[in-house]
Design a protein around this motif. Structure first.
Motif, PDB file in Angstrom:
ATOM      1  N   THR A  48      11.327   5.396   2.125  1.00 51.15           N
ATOM      2  CA  THR A  48      11.350   3.972   2.458  1.00 51.15           C
ATOM      3  C   THR A  48      10.010   3.325   2.134  1.00 51.15           C
ATOM      4  O   THR A  48       9.950   2.266   1.502  1.00 51.15           O
ATOM      5  CB  THR A  48      11.681   3.774   3.945  1.00 51.15           C
ATOM      6  OG1 THR A  48      12.944   4.370   4.240  1.00 51.15           O
ATOM      7  CG2 THR A  48      11.726   2.295   4.302  1.00 51.15           C
ATOM      8  N   ILE A  49       8.929   3.980   2.569  1.00 52.70           N
ATOM      9  CA  ILE A  49       7.588   3.438   2.318  1.00 52.70           C
ATOM     10  C   ILE A  49       7.309   3.333   0.821  1.00 52.70           C
ATOM     11  O   ILE A  49       6.835   2.299   0.323  1.00 52.70           O
ATOM     12  CB  ILE A  49       6.526   4.322   3.005  1.00 52.70           C
ATOM     13  CG1 ILE A  49       6.676   4.293   4.528  1.00 52.70           C
ATOM     14  CG2 ILE A  49       5.121   3.878   2.597  1.00 52.70           C
ATOM     15  CD1 ILE A  49       6.558   2.936   5.146  1.00 52.70           C
ATOM     16  N   LYS A  50       7.620   4.389   0.082  1.00 53.82           N
ATOM     17  CA  LYS A  50       7.373   4.375  -1.365  1.00 53.82           C
ATOM     18  C   LYS A  50       8.135   3.245  -2.049  1.00 53.82           C
ATOM     19  O   LYS A  50       7.626   2.604  -2.973  1.00 53.82           O
ATOM     20  CB  LYS A  50       7.788   5.715  -1.976  1.00 53.82           C
ATOM     21  CG  LYS A  50       6.855   6.869  -1.654  1.00 53.82           C
ATOM     22  CD  LYS A  50       7.385   8.174  -2.250  1.00 53.82           C
ATOM     23  CE  LYS A  50       6.505   9.349  -1.845  1.00 53.82           C
ATOM     24  NZ  LYS A  50       7.060  10.628  -2.341  1.00 53.82           N
ATOM     25  N   THR A  51       9.354   2.994  -1.595  1.00 56.20           N
ATOM     26  CA  THR A  51      10.162   1.944  -2.199  1.00 56.20           C
ATOM     27  C   THR A  51       9.593   0.565  -1.872  1.00 56.20           C
ATOM     28  O   THR A  51       9.553  -0.329  -2.732  1.00 56.20           O
ATOM     29  CB  THR A  51      11.616   2.047  -1.723  1.00 56.20           C
ATOM     30  OG1 THR A  51      12.092   3.388  -1.928  1.00 56.20           O
ATOM     31  CG2 THR A  51      12.514   1.092  -2.485  1.00 56.20           C
ATOM     32  N   LEU A  52       9.116   0.396  -0.657  1.00 55.25           N
ATOM     33  CA  LEU A  52       8.570  -0.903  -0.248  1.00 55.25           C
ATOM     34  C   LEU A  52       7.312  -1.264  -1.027  1.00 55.25           C
ATOM     35  O   LEU A  52       7.095  -2.433  -1.354  1.00 55.25           O
ATOM     36  CB  LEU A  52       8.264  -0.895   1.248  1.00 55.25           C
ATOM     37  CG  LEU A  52       9.448  -0.788   2.210  1.00 55.25           C
ATOM     38  CD1 LEU A  52       8.955  -0.749   3.652  1.00 55.25           C
ATOM     39  CD2 LEU A  52      10.413  -1.945   2.005  1.00 55.25           C
ATOM     40  N   ARG A  57      11.386   2.884  -7.454  1.00 54.05           N
ATOM     41  CA  ARG A  57      12.255   1.730  -7.695  1.00 54.05           C
ATOM     42  C   ARG A  57      13.558   1.875  -6.905  1.00 54.05           C
ATOM     43  O   ARG A  57      14.185   2.943  -6.909  1.00 54.05           O
ATOM     44  CB  ARG A  57      12.574   1.614  -9.185  1.00 54.05           C
ATOM     45  CG  ARG A  57      13.420   0.398  -9.542  1.00 54.05           C
ATOM     46  CD  ARG A  57      13.663   0.345 -11.041  1.00 54.05           C
ATOM     47  NE  ARG A  57      12.437   0.020 -11.749  1.00 54.05           N
ATOM     48  CZ  ARG A  57      12.042  -1.214 -12.052  1.00 54.05           C
ATOM     49  NH1 ARG A  57      12.788  -2.250 -11.682  1.00 54.05           N
ATOM     50  NH2 ARG A  57      10.928  -1.420 -12.714  1.00 54.05           N
ATOM     51  N   ALA A  58      13.941   0.817  -6.211  1.00 50.67           N
ATOM     52  CA  ALA A  58      15.194   0.823  -5.466  1.00 50.67           C
ATOM     53  C   ALA A  58      16.373   0.910  -6.431  1.00 50.67           C
ATOM     54  O   ALA A  58      16.368   0.297  -7.500  1.00 50.67           O
ATOM     55  CB  ALA A  58      15.310  -0.443  -4.617  1.00 50.67           C
ATOM     56  N   LYS A  59      17.393   1.676  -6.044  1.00 49.35           N
ATOM     57  CA  LYS A  59      18.618   1.766  -6.839  1.00 49.35           C
ATOM     58  C   LYS A  59      19.500   0.542  -6.607  1.00 49.35           C
ATOM     59  O   LYS A  59      20.144   0.050  -7.523  1.00 49.35           O
ATOM     60  CB  LYS A  59      19.389   3.036  -6.474  1.00 49.35           C
ATOM     61  CG  LYS A  59      18.687   4.341  -6.859  1.00 49.35           C
ATOM     62  CD  LYS A  59      19.510   5.539  -6.426  1.00 49.35           C
ATOM     63  CE  LYS A  59      18.838   6.848  -6.795  1.00 49.35           C
ATOM     64  NZ  LYS A  59      18.835   7.093  -8.242  1.00 49.35           N
ATOM     65  N   PRO A  69      10.865 -12.067  -3.978  1.00 44.90           N
ATOM     66  CA  PRO A  69      11.550 -10.795  -4.226  1.00 44.90           C
ATOM     67  C   PRO A  69      10.598  -9.780  -4.857  1.00 44.90           C
ATOM     68  O   PRO A  69       9.927 -10.098  -5.852  1.00 44.90           O
ATOM     69  CB  PRO A  69      12.680 -11.176  -5.197  1.00 44.90           C
ATOM     70  CG  PRO A  69      12.241 -12.451  -5.841  1.00 44.90           C
ATOM     71  CD  PRO A  69      11.395 -13.161  -4.829  1.00 44.90           C
ATOM     72  N   ILE A  70      10.546  -8.585  -4.286  1.00 44.39           N
ATOM     73  CA  ILE A  70       9.633  -7.566  -4.816  1.00 44.39           C
ATOM     74  C   ILE A  70      10.364  -6.291  -5.220  1.00 44.39           C
ATOM     75  O   ILE A  70       9.724  -5.342  -5.682  1.00 44.39           O
ATOM     76  CB  ILE A  70       8.505  -7.226  -3.811  1.00 44.39           C
ATOM     77  CG1 ILE A  70       9.077  -6.668  -2.501  1.00 44.39           C
ATOM     78  CG2 ILE A  70       7.618  -8.431  -3.562  1.00 44.39           C
ATOM     79  CD1 ILE A  70       7.994  -6.132  -1.561  1.00 44.39           C
ATOM     80  N   HIS A  71      11.691  -6.232  -5.041  1.00 40.32           N
ATOM     81  CA  HIS A  71      12.428  -5.073  -5.538  1.00 40.32           C
ATOM     82  C   HIS A  71      12.308  -5.047  -7.065  1.00 40.32           C
ATOM     83  O   HIS A  71      12.587  -6.036  -7.742  1.00 40.32           O
ATOM     84  CB  HIS A  71      13.898  -5.101  -5.096  1.00 40.32           C
ATOM     85  CG  HIS A  71      14.536  -6.445  -5.208  1.00 40.32           C
ATOM     86  ND1 HIS A  71      14.379  -7.424  -4.246  1.00 40.32           N
ATOM     87  CD2 HIS A  71      15.323  -7.002  -6.175  1.00 40.32           C
ATOM     88  CE1 HIS A  71      15.045  -8.505  -4.610  1.00 40.32           C
ATOM     89  NE2 HIS A  71      15.617  -8.275  -5.774  1.00 40.32           N
ATOM     90  N   GLY A  72      11.850  -3.944  -7.575  1.00 38.31           N
ATOM     91  CA  GLY A  72      11.632  -3.830  -9.006  1.00 38.31           C
ATOM     92  C   GLY A  72      10.245  -4.211  -9.456  1.00 38.31           C
ATOM     93  O   GLY A  72       9.888  -3.982 -10.623  1.00 38.31           O
ATOM     94  N   ALA A  73       9.425  -4.784  -8.565  1.00 37.60           N
ATOM     95  CA  ALA A  73       8.052  -5.160  -8.939  1.00 37.60           C
ATOM     96  C   ALA A  73       7.157  -3.927  -9.000  1.00 37.60           C
ATOM     97  O   ALA A  73       7.399  -2.924  -8.327  1.00 37.60           O
ATOM     98  CB  ALA A  73       7.493  -6.162  -7.937  1.00 37.60           C
ATOM     99  N   ARG A  74       6.118  -4.000  -9.795  1.00 32.74           N
ATOM    100  CA  ARG A  74       5.160  -2.904  -9.889  1.00 32.74           C
ATOM    101  C   ARG A  74       4.288  -2.852  -8.648  1.00 32.74           C
ATOM    102  O   ARG A  74       4.085  -3.855  -7.960  1.00 32.74           O
ATOM    103  CB  ARG A  74       4.277  -3.083 -11.131  1.00 32.74           C
ATOM    104  CG  ARG A  74       5.029  -2.885 -12.414  1.00 32.74           C
ATOM    105  CD  ARG A  74       4.205  -3.156 -13.651  1.00 32.74           C
ATOM    106  NE  ARG A  74       2.754  -3.090 -13.456  1.00 32.74           N
ATOM    107  CZ  ARG A  74       1.883  -2.925 -14.445  1.00 32.74           C
ATOM    108  NH1 ARG A  74       2.308  -2.792 -15.684  1.00 32.74           N
ATOM    109  NH2 ARG A  74       0.598  -2.919 -14.217  1.00 32.74           N
ATOM    110  N   ALA A  75       3.761  -1.648  -8.384  1.00 33.32           N
ATOM    111  CA  ALA A  75       2.952  -1.452  -7.185  1.00 33.32           C
ATOM    112  C   ALA A  75       1.743  -2.375  -7.156  1.00 33.32           C
ATOM    113  O   ALA A  75       1.382  -2.904  -6.097  1.00 33.32           O
ATOM    114  CB  ALA A  75       2.503   0.013  -7.094  1.00 33.32           C
ATOM    115  N   ASP A  76       1.103  -2.590  -8.300  1.00 35.91           N
ATOM    116  CA  ASP A  76      -0.094  -3.442  -8.312  1.00 35.91           C
ATOM    117  C   ASP A  76       0.254  -4.896  -8.018  1.00 35.91           C
ATOM    118  O   ASP A  76      -0.508  -5.602  -7.350  1.00 35.91           O
ATOM    119  CB  ASP A  76      -0.853  -3.308  -9.637  1.00 35.91           C
ATOM    120  CG  ASP A  76      -0.018  -3.706 -10.851  1.00 35.91           C
ATOM    121  OD1 ASP A  76       1.204  -3.442 -10.841  1.00 35.91           O
ATOM    122  OD2 ASP A  76      -0.573  -4.269 -11.804  1.00 35.91           O
TER     123      ASP A  76
END
Length: 238
Positions: A48-52, A57-59, A69-76
């Motif tokens: 969960t933490i890694k995905t947030l 990347r969330a499926k 929206p940050i689903h699919g966004a890069r960590a940086d």
């Protein structure tokens, strides 16, 4: 007290290759709120933490932070929006000094006028000021954990995420970390925390989410969790 949502997850699914770990998580973290993510090992907390934070990347599903929206966004990119993580295992750089850690990652864009300056970080963790010239590999485990928290705070985050922040620490150092987190809560720092010390978390957190096999099995307040110890044994092994 009602908290305006800062982080919102809806229908979140994630995993590794063909192995699915998270199955449709729905939850919010309100601004100024401390939320604990609980569960036995292997139930999906770290995923969960890694995905947030963009490490995975969330499926399926959606994640919004501050309305973005940050689903699919890069960590940086997620970090620049104001999400800071204190990772499991601390991950301090062995060749950077304490001061270099705190200066290199400093960012005032998300901060208030009374944000986290170097002096304020040293006041929070006086031991780091004493070790300012020491490199990461010269610090004890407890000092590295203080440094990991201070490094995250130096970015003046809107959301602080802590993954097993007290794991493997001596009791006296753990108490110092819990005291630090209580001070951050009093300052209004929005926090999502993963830890196994439920007795401490019911004193600190506003709400709790219990994961069981990648699903939210229970959610509620500290008062509710403290009153139902059967939940502790059923889902947490306490």
């Amino acid at each position: 007290m009602k908290h305006e949502p800062l982080l919102t997850c809806r229908g979140l699914e994630a995993g590794y290759g063909a192995s699915q770990v998270l199955f449709g998580l729905d939850f919010d973290v309100g601004a100024g709120e401390v939320v604990a993510l609980l569960g036995r090992n292997g139930m999906g907390k770290s995923t969960t933490i890694k995905t947030l934070v963009g490490g995975l990347r969330a499926k399926k599903g959606e994640i919004h932070f501050g309305g973005t929206p940050i689903h699919g966004a890069r960590a940086d990119a997620i970090a620049r929006l104001g999400v800071a993580i204190v990772p499991e295992g601390r991950q301090c750089f062995p060749n950077l000094t304490v001061r270099e850690h705190l200066v290199a990652f400093a960012d005032t864009r998300n901060g208030r006028r009374d944000g986290w300056t170097l002096d304020r970080l040293y006041a929070l963790f006086p031991r780091l000021k004493e070790r300012a010239g020491h490199t990461g590999n010269q610090l004890s485990g407890g000092e590295q954990q203080m440094l990991a928290i201070a490094r995250a705070l130096s970015t003046n985050p809107r959301l602080l995420v802590l993954d097993e922040a007290t794991e493997g620490l001596a009791p006296v150092i753990r108490d110092e970390i819990w005291h630090c987190l209580a001070r951050l809560k009093a300052d209004g720092q929005t926090t999502l925390v993963v830890d196994k010390y439920v007795e401490k978390l019911v004193q600190l957190a506003d709400r709790h989410l219990i994961l069981e096999r990648g699903r939210i099995a229970w959610s509620g307040t500290s008062v509710e969790l403290d009153a139902d110890r059967e939940l502790w044994s059923r889902y947490l092994g306490v």
